[in-house]
Design an enzyme around this catalytic site. Sequence first.
Site, short mmCIF file in Angstrom:
data_model
loop_
_atom_site.label_atom_id
_atom_site.label_comp_id
_atom_site.label_asym_id
_atom_site.label_seq_id
_atom_site.Cartn_x
_atom_site.Cartn_y
_atom_site.Cartn_z
N GLU A 263 10.17 26.90 -9.37
CA GLU A 263 9.35 26.73 -10.21
C GLU A 263 8.75 25.38 -10.42
O GLU A 263 7.40 24.93 -10.47
CB GLU A 263 9.95 26.89 -11.65
N TYR B 59 8.56 28.95 -19.12
CA TYR B 59 7.13 28.59 -19.42
C TYR B 59 7.32 28.51 -20.86
O TYR B 59 6.32 27.83 -21.44
CB TYR B 59 6.45 30.04 -19.02
N ASP C 95 -0.83 32.05 -9.38
CA ASP C 95 0.19 32.66 -10.33
C ASP C 95 -0.29 34.56 -10.53
O ASP C 95 0.75 35.05 -10.91
CB ASP C 95 -0.20 32.22 -11.70
N CYS D 293 11.73 31.86 -14.75
CA CYS D 293 10.21 31.91 -14.86
C CYS D 293 9.96 32.02 -16.20
O CYS D 293 9.21 31.47 -16.87
CB CYS D 293 9.63 32.75 -13.72
N TYR E 163 2.38 30.94 -24.30
CA TYR E 163 3.58 30.93 -23.92
C TYR E 163 4.44 30.26 -25.17
O TYR E 163 5.89 30.10 -24.90
CB TYR E 163 3.85 30.01 -22.54
#
Length: 220
Positions: A208, A139, A44, A135, A166
């Site tokens: 994802e 999250y 990541d 993205c 997040y």
Amino acid sequence: MTMTERLLEATKEIWAGYNEKPFVKGIADGSLDHEKFKYYMIQDYLYLLDYTKVFSIGTAKAKNLDAMRLFAGYTHSILDGEMDIHRAYMTRLGIAKEEAEQTPVALDNLSYTSYMLRVAYEEGEAEVMAAILSCALSYEFIAKKILAEYPAADKHEFYGEWVSGYASDSYHEDNEVLADLMNRLAEDYSEKRKQHLVEIFTACSRYEAAFWDMAWEMRQ
């Protein structure tokens, strides 16, 4: 229906599967093997380096100062904000910056970022935004769904920082700004161009999903 709402509606079945991924479930209940999380953190980290480049290209593609300022601002906030979560975990996991940057990018990861960069280089600012948005929003979606099922997940001694980061108000506020820009950039688009935005967002949403599988299997 706003453009962002249309994007989310088109991908709701893909998104519904995110929290069913074994990797995400492991974060949610705290059972995820730290070696898998270490692998994910490095991949990541490498992903975010290219993700930041997509924002940078968006800055160059921007047709007004507001969009330019937003894209440029996010370049800074990712490098000096979101990546702080990664740096903190990398320290706890004993991952040196040099180790992370010398790790080969996994094929799924490379495919995802290559797709986003291609969109960014070849298309306009709204298309760049569509590539970025999956993205960013997913999250928050994942973290808040974790908390809905595991209310104490943000207090977990190891994974709590990831969940709280997040699911935070500040992360949500940043996403609201991105969603608003997406809506404004697509406002005068024809139906054909709007459908193309849906196609970009859907491809990134599928990437994802693949990223979570990649992390669980520690694929190379």
